[in-house]
Design a protein around this motif. Sequence first.
Motif, PDB file in Angstrom:
ATOM      1  N   ARG A  97       0.817  -1.163   0.103  1.00  9.31           N
ATOM      2  CA  ARG A  97       0.057  -0.146   0.031  1.00  9.31           C
ATOM      3  C   ARG A  97       0.776   1.111  -0.137  1.00  9.31           C
ATOM      4  N   THR A  98       2.198   1.105   0.154  1.00  8.31           N
ATOM      5  CA  THR A  98       3.000   2.226  -0.090  1.00  8.31           C
ATOM      6  C   THR A  98       3.824   2.093  -1.160  1.00  8.31           C
ATOM      7  N   ILE A  99       4.102   3.240  -1.901  1.00  6.23           N
ATOM      8  CA  ILE A  99       4.924   3.215  -2.998  1.00  6.23           C
ATOM      9  C   ILE A  99       6.031   4.534  -2.886  1.00  6.23           C
ATOM     10  N   LYS A 100       7.099   4.184  -3.463  1.00  3.15           N
ATOM     11  CA  LYS A 100       8.030   5.404  -3.635  1.00  3.15           C
ATOM     12  C   LYS A 100       8.305   5.816  -4.891  1.00  3.15           C
ATOM     13  N   TYR A 101       8.196   7.294  -5.059  1.00  2.06           N
ATOM     14  CA  TYR A 101       8.488   7.687  -6.608  1.00  2.06           C
ATOM     15  C   TYR A 101       9.736   8.362  -6.592  1.00  2.06           C
ATOM     16  N   SER A 102      10.471   8.405  -7.813  1.00  2.98           N
ATOM     17  CA  SER A 102      11.632   9.359  -7.935  1.00  2.98           C
ATOM     18  C   SER A 102      11.315  10.084  -9.394  1.00  2.98           C
ATOM     19  N   HIS A 135      -1.137  16.066  -0.233  1.00  6.46           N
ATOM     20  CA  HIS A 135       0.282  15.982  -0.310  1.00  6.46           C
ATOM     21  C   HIS A 135       0.935  16.808   0.746  1.00  6.46           C
ATOM     22  N   TYR A 136       1.888  16.241   1.433  1.00  7.77           N
ATOM     23  CA  TYR A 136       2.703  17.133   2.375  1.00  7.77           C
ATOM     24  C   TYR A 136       4.123  17.113   2.395  1.00  7.77           C
ATOM     25  N   PRO A 181      15.026  14.041   0.422  1.00 11.59           N
ATOM     26  CA  PRO A 181      14.187  13.128  -0.317  1.00 11.59           C
ATOM     27  C   PRO A 181      13.316  12.364   0.711  1.00 11.59           C
ATOM     28  N   PHE A 182      11.972  11.877   0.042  1.00 11.64           N
ATOM     29  CA  PHE A 182      11.015  11.212   0.910  1.00 11.64           C
ATOM     30  C   PHE A 182      10.602  11.597   1.906  1.00 11.64           C
ATOM     31  N   ALA A 202       2.299   7.325  -0.320  1.00  9.81           N
ATOM     32  CA  ALA A 202       3.395   7.432  -1.362  1.00  9.81           C
ATOM     33  C   ALA A 202       4.400   8.178  -0.743  1.00  9.81           C
ATOM     34  N   GLU A 203       5.773   8.027  -1.119  1.00  9.25           N
ATOM     35  CA  GLU A 203       6.787   8.996  -0.663  1.00  9.25           C
ATOM     36  C   GLU A 203       7.578   9.591  -1.860  1.00  9.25           C
ATOM     37  N   TYR A 204       8.187  10.547  -2.004  1.00 13.72           N
ATOM     38  CA  TYR A 204       8.580  11.127  -3.137  1.00 13.72           C
ATOM     39  C   TYR A 204      10.161  11.818  -2.964  1.00 13.72           C
ATOM     40  N   GLU A 205      10.900  11.475  -3.886  1.00 12.06           N
ATOM     41  CA  GLU A 205      12.145  12.148  -4.140  1.00 12.06           C
ATOM     42  C   GLU A 205      12.488  13.019  -5.336  1.00 12.06           C
ATOM     43  N   TYR A 206      12.940  14.266  -5.293  1.00 16.43           N
ATOM     44  CA  TYR A 206      13.090  14.944  -6.578  1.00 16.43           C
ATOM     45  C   TYR A 206      14.468  14.860  -6.812  1.00 16.43           C
TER      46      TYR A 206
END
Length: 211
Positions: A97-102, A135-136, A181-182, A202-206
């Motif tokens: 249920r959790t995904i990480k995006y880059s 989104h936070y 990140p994340f 979801a967690e994000y890194e840019y």
Amino acid sequence: MCIRDSPKVGCVSIRDKKENKRIYKMVEDKKYPAVVPEEVVNYTGPTDSFLCPLDANVYGIVFGRFIIRNPNTNEIYLDIEPEEGAPVKPITSDEMRTIKYSFPKEFLKMSQVGTTVEFRVGAQEVKNFRMIERHYFRQHLLRSYDFTFGFCIPNSKNTWELIYTIPELKEAELMEIVKHPFETKSDSFYFVGEKLIMHHKAEYEYTMCWG
């Protein structure tokens, strides 16, 4: 942090707008108190845990292909598609249920993001299918979205096209997000009517580079 009032065991606290006071509604599941849309739109930070069990998805909704793109240039940033002929696997654990995006740093400067999601529905019809996505960055709300698909017929395959409007970030905010990140996170809450049936994170890194 816990961003919901701590409910009594076996209860969920909600606000009675007419009398402007907290009231409690009994629920059967003591671990997952009932959550309504009016509650999640007031969250001030990402949740510490999932707010509904896996078996809350009694409608058998399963997501398949997922595309993220720039709707202005049609550049594709993500295109996940199950292998042809392979069955779409349902989510069977909290880890799923959790995904990480880059994404590249330039992603944060886009004015809009488009997504396409394909999903299947089980034997029951689905009325008023709704997604609320928050989104936070750390404990600061960046943006909030509220989309309604509406009605899905039983045993159907559906495509949901969404356009996200992205608020402009100050350069200092953008660099803080890139440097950590994340720490940018989101909660996606899926409702049928007033009932929460799915909750994804979801967690994000840019990154400075792409490719």
